[in-house]
Design a protein around this motif. Structure first.
Motif: not given
Length: 436
Positions: A77-86
């Motif tokens: 929910x904060x800047x820069x977080x993207x789940x599962x990015x490799x």
């Protein structure tokens, strides 16, 4: 000859070496893999390993590591977080000079990923050709020119026979061009300093502010029907032109922008925040009213508007409420309300221009013959996370930011040299230097 004169003399005497170093960075095409439809090997690792060898050779303690998305889940929910990015083969790099020194510390920070070259280049985008005082190539502006300048600035200090009295950390990260997860990971990794220069292009101005950016897609519903035939009232099953409803909403956005132009300004920004429509997608056949329409927009927001997670939630709510209010004034839309799909929330930040570090940077810039102008950046940079953890940060670097991502992207070579001098001068004035 004093310390500063020796360092400036070294820079003047190694101009070709500085420009050659930037060319070497350009020639490693570290394109962010997000820009490829199919998985493609990234050259980000090749570039980071090249920089590691360079910085290790200057005597820095180095660390190279691959971010792990699962480790960053607390930032959801904060800047820069993207789940599962490799991040396999896509490492971050930190190099620390004089880690045990007791003086004030400084982070020299930048991203090494670039967007894809695209079309309509008149020169090789990955050559670094110099012509008429300009170096051409993908990344010369955004932001390998700045990365080269900051590394050559610390080299100028070291090669002139000095060492900083406070730790100088060189941080180069991946993934800024696809959301900034590299910068988040760098801060999560624990690096902290007393100040930071983020070497994004600023045309050699001091930029202690960047705006936040929201990308969204407004989905407008219609009802298809033969465009050449009489239509019943929509309540009786007649067609509704989604394009016409989108035009109504575009008119309301124009009115909203008039309000924002007065209300959403900043003394260091030349233009106010606006909701700019970037794409219109609608219709299926020339003989049918559009069944649906999409309005893709770019909306900017100020650091003062950030929500509790330090991103654009407050402005998202403002735009959602605006859309709901506009829909209520239209009979069809009130029963078939448009929806916003949020695509990107790129964060923003600000360091007070009166902060001693900002003023140190201004004095350094004036000392090398530049105006020392302070202005904000209308676009997102990675400065958010350093500021979020208490590191006063400015954006400063060579190149005109309006040329970023362009075909025939270029940076004036004199600006690169001036950027090296300004950053080296700031190391002297902020950290202090002494004989090695």
């Amino acid at each position: 000859m004093n310390q500063e004169q020796r360092i400036m003399q070294w820079i003047d005497g190694h101009r070709e070496e500085i420009l050659s170093f930037l060319q070497q960075l350009i020639r490693i095409p570290s394109v962010n893999p997000w820009f490829f439809d199919e998985p493609a090997p990234s050259k980000e690792k090749d570039l980071q390993e090249f920089l590691l060898r360079k910085l290790s050779g200057l005597g820095a303690s180095t660390e190279l590591w691959e971010p792990v998305a699962d480790d960053l889940k607390p930032y959801e929910g904060m800047a820069g977080y993207y789940p599962g990015r490799d991040f396999t083969g896509r490492p971050n790099l930190a190099a620390t000079f004089e880690p045990d020194a007791k003086g004030k510390s400084l982070l020299l920070f930048g991203h090494i990923d670039v967007v894809m070259a695209g079309s309509k280049w008149t020169v090789d985008p990955f050559e670094g050709k110099i012509a008429d005082g300009k170096m051409y190539g993908r990344g010369t502006v955004d932001m390998k020119g700045g990365v080269a300048a900051m590394i050559m600035a610390i080299e100028a200090v070291v090669r002139s026979g000095f060492k900083p009295k406070g730790p100088v950390v060189v941080g180069t990260v991946v993934d800024e061009e696809a959301g900034g997860m590299g910068a988040l990971d760098f801060i999560h990794h624990g690096y902290r300093t007393d100040a930071c220069i983020l070497t994004e292009p600023t045309s050699l101005t001091i930029a202690p502010l960047c705006r936040g950016i929201l990308w969204g897609k407004i989905k407008v519903q219609g009802r298809s029907g033969h465009i050449e035939m009489p239509q019943a009232d929509w309540k009786d099953g007649g067609a509704v032109d989604a394009i016409k409803k989108a035009r109504y909403l575009l008119g309301r956005l124009d009115r909203l922008n008039e309000e924002w132009a007065v209300r959403k300004t900043h003394p260091y920004l030349s233009i106010p925040c606006q909701v700019h429509v970037a794409q219109l997608n609608a219709g299926e056949y020339p003989t049918s009213f559009a069944n649906e329409a999409e309005i893709v927009f770019n909306a900017q927001y100020l650091p003062s508007e950030r929500d509790e997670k330090l991103v654009g939630g407050n402005v998202k709510k403002e735009l959602t409420d605006f859309l709901a209010a506009a829909a209520k004034e239209d009979p069809w839309l009130s029963e078939h309300p448009p929806e916003i799909e949020w695509l990107v929330d790129a964060d923003c930040a600000e360091t007070d221009a009166s902060h001693p570090f900002v003023q140190t940077c201004v004095r350094s810039l004036k000392a090398i013959g530049e105006e020392g102008k302070i202005e904000g950046l209308g676009f997102h940079t990675d400065m958010g996370w350093p500021v979020n953890v208490g590191i006063p940060t400015v954006n400063f670097g060579p190149g005109d930011p309006s040329l970023a991502h362009h075909s025939d992207e270029f940076t004036p070579v004199d600006e690169v040299i001036q950027a090296v001098k300004m950053i080296a001068k700031t190391i002297v004035d902020w950290c202090g230097v002494e004989e090695a």
